[in-house]
Scaffold this active site. Structure first.
Site, PDB file in Angstrom:
ATOM      1  N   LYS A   1       0.858  -1.176   0.000  1.00  0.00           N
ATOM      2  CA  LYS A   1       0.000   0.000   0.000  1.00  0.00           C
ATOM      3  C   LYS A   1       0.899   1.232   0.000  1.00  0.00           C
ATOM      4  CE  LYS A   1      -3.892   1.845   2.725  1.00  0.00           C
ATOM      5  NZ  LYS A   1      -4.738   1.604   3.916  1.00  0.00           N
TER       6      LYS A   1
ATOM      7  N   SER B   1      -9.578   1.519   2.940  1.00  0.00           N
ATOM      8  CA  SER B   1      -8.734   2.267   2.038  1.00  0.00           C
ATOM      9  C   SER B   1      -7.668   1.436   1.327  1.00  0.00           C
ATOM     10  CB  SER B   1      -8.039   3.387   2.820  1.00  0.00           C
ATOM     11  OG  SER B   1      -7.166   2.838   3.792  1.00  0.00           O
TER      12      SER B   1
ATOM     13  N   SER C   1      -9.754  -0.697   7.203  1.00  0.00           N
ATOM     14  CA  SER C   1      -9.173  -0.526   5.867  1.00  0.00           C
ATOM     15  C   SER C   1      -8.458  -1.743   5.297  1.00  0.00           C
ATOM     16  CB  SER C   1      -8.204   0.659   5.866  1.00  0.00           C
ATOM     17  OG  SER C   1      -8.917   1.864   5.803  1.00  0.00           O
TER      18      SER C   1
END
Lengths: 492, 106
Positions: free
Chosen positions: A78, A153, A177
């Protein structure tokens, strides 16, 4: 693509090479990326390309070196995890060209274990969002239905693992997330206990809630990744000194006399009917394995979102104050007569997108003079009660079972106009971050396909007592074996 | 909880919060955030329903408290590495607009 465990075994025993795996990975990535948009950067060329990294692993294997448990396994990160090469953007114009001078501990641990970094994945800006639509690079898409969001996310990480491009991606979880995108994409996602994984080099959103964790296609790969990720780091003062258990040792052994608790609040009428059905099916599956499933009361689930949207923005407003256009990140051009104050205000207005601006302002408001007690201190009291409620359940039960999200993946654009509707996506996940507990989403079933709508994956969430990940993973493995829901890959 | 959030925030108050947040907003943004922030602040009022008397606030869920480090300098990032990421620099310094006098004094 197969699992990380089998790729590493094949590379170590020279049935294949890390280079061959890296080449195949980049080919698959290139084929699916136009539809998924799951990456911000891909390491295709140059001295740190995935192929160069892989060739270095092969060279070490040829010399007889022990390259580690993730030898040659392609992974994605990420893009809020710092890496001392390439950009670390956080999906934000503020850091669009930011090149971190250091690497996150969690990332370094995977590299030291032999992993090959393929690229950095898309995310909601600063990890603030539940759909990966709040990225300055544009949204990512769900491989099960590209008209839908992958969740967020950590949406880019979830989409690329679900599309079988890489077997492991790292995400971060502040209010769900990792777990919500794992549920939306039909994969496994683990948020470890607060303190289990070092946060050094994770760009801070809400420091008392943030944890790094793996997204994988199997529980075994999640355990394998956690084994490498966990452990004390002197660079993170909240990192635990507890010994990391052997997560893989007893993974295949079911828990005897398993006792699970389902909160009555999780049987909400607000659940999508398919989520309600899969929860019932999961309860039935555990009962069929001899488990006792009881109802419990977590009365504050419905207040969790309110407490979270005080605590998280408060911490975010403080953490993001460092982005002032001075030392790094975006700096606005000034007109004649404008001063330092204007430099701060213009750089931040240009650098941050609307969701980040909203949360900074919310946090500034709740921490401002005269409001601190009414908001922040009240939320911290609720936080205490939420933790106490969970602890009471764990006194008699091994884990809590509930959905990871109230619905399957929603459509792109469906919730972007209404921040509160987006926040309510996190109803089943935020309380766990507030309590600092470990939790994971496991593929458990699918929505019913009907005209115009494909079957979408639905994950169930397991929550265990602090530092009880080893048992949580075993309970998840039982469900994985029973339902085989995680074996289905998107066909597209 | 305070009464302000029970009604819609005023544009003036949103501007004040934006200034405290160091965000330069347009009038259209102020108007948009006014509604959205009022909605969220209205929602969080539900915490008022709870009886929280005598509950100790919980800020740290980790077990680690007051960990002391030895007072010994360790390796740190080089000036060169930090200059590379600064938006405007004159190594070994970062350039900023004037803080005092003409054009400064925020």
């Amino acid at each position: 693509m197969t699992t990380a465990a089998s790729i590493a075994a094949d590379i170590r025993t020279k049935r294949t090479s890390a280079e061959a795996v890296a080449r195949r990975t980049l080919d698959t990535l290139a084929a699916v990326e136009p539809k998924l948009k799951s990456y911000i950067s891909v390491f295709t060329n140059g001295p740190r390309s995935a192929i160069e990294q892989a060739m270095a692993i092969d060279a070490r294997i040829a010399k007889g070196e022990d390259v580690g448990p993730l030898a040659g396994v392609p992974i994605a990160l990420k893009d809020n995890l710092c890496l001392d090469w390439g950009t670390t953007t956080c999906g934000s114009n503020m850091l669009r060209s930011y090149e971190s001078p250091y690497t996150a501990t969690a990332v370094q641990r995977l590299v030291d274990a032999g992993a090959v970094i393929v690229g950095k994945t898309n995310l909601d800006e600063y990890a603030m969002g539940s759909s990966t639509e709040h990225s300055c690079f544009g949204p990512s898409f769900n491989p099960w239905d590209v008209a839908r969001v992958p969740g967020g996310s950590s949406g880019g990480s979830a989409a690329t693992v679900a599309a079988r491009v890489v077997p492991i991606a790292l995400g971060s979880d502040t209010g769900g997330s990792i777990r919500q995108p794992a549920s939306f994409c039909g994969i496994v996602g683990v948020k470890p206990t607060y303190g289990r994984v070092s946060r050094y080099g994770l760009v801070a959103y809400a420091s008392s809630l943030d944890q790094i964790g793996p997204l994988t296609t199997t529980v075994e790969d999640a355990a394998l990744t956690l084994q490498t990720l966990c452990g004390h780091d002197p660079r993170d003062s909240t990192s635990t000194k507890r010994v990391t258990p052997e997560f893989l040792a007893e993974l295949e052994r079911p828990i005897e006399n398993l006792r699970l608790a389902v909160p009555k609040q999780a049987k909400s009428s607000a659940n999508h009917p398919d989520v309600a059905r899969v929860l019932d099916e999961t309860i039935a599956a555990y009962r069929a394995m001899g488990a006792e499933v009881v109802e419990c009361d977590l009365p504050l689930i419905d207040h969790g979102i309110a407490a979270y949207y005080i605590v998280a923005p408060a911490e975010a407003s403080s953490n993001l104050a460092r982005l002032d256009g001075i030392r790094y990140g975006h700096r606005a051009a000034l007109a004649k007569g404008e001063d330092l104050f204007d430099l701060y205000c213009k750089s931040r207005a240009q650098g941050f997108g609307p969701e980040v601006q909203r949360r900074i302002m919310l946090g500034t408001h709740v921490l401002s003079s005269g409001y601190y007690d009414a908001y922040y201190n009240t939320a911290l009291k609720v936080r205490r009660k939420i933790k106490d409620d969970f602890d009471r359940v764990f006194a008699t039960c091994h884990a809590v079972l509930m959905p990871a999200a109230p619905s399957p993946a929603f459509k792109v654009g469906e919730k972007t106009g209404d921040p509160l509707a987006m926040y309510l996506e996190d109803v089943y996940t935020v309380t766990i971050n507030l309590a600092g507990l470990p939790a994971m989403s496991v593929p458990a079933g699918f929505s019913t396909a009907h005209a115009g709508a494909a079957a979408l994956p639905i994950g169930m969430q397991l929550v265990s007592a602090a530092f009880d990940e080893a048992r949580m993973l075993r309970i998840a493995r039982m469900l994985e074996k029973a339902t085989k829901a995680g074996e289905r890959a998107p066909s597209w | 909880m305070s009464a302000d959030a029970e009604k819609t925030l005023s544009a003036e108050y949103v501007r004040k919060i934006a200034a405290l947040s160091r965000l330069a907003l347009t009038d259209a943004q102020v108007e948009q955030y006014r509604g959205q922030l009022s909605g969220v602040l209205g929602y969080v009022q539900r915490l008022r329903e709870l009886n929280l008397e005598g509950v100790e606030p919980l800020a740290n869920v980790g077990g680690e408290t007051n960990r002391m480090d030895d007072d010994v300098p360790g390796p740190t990032l080089s000036n060169e590495a930090l200059m590379k990421i600064s938006p405007e620099s004159m190594p070994p310094f970062v350039k900023v607009p004037k803080v005092f006098g003409d054009g400064g004094g925020a």
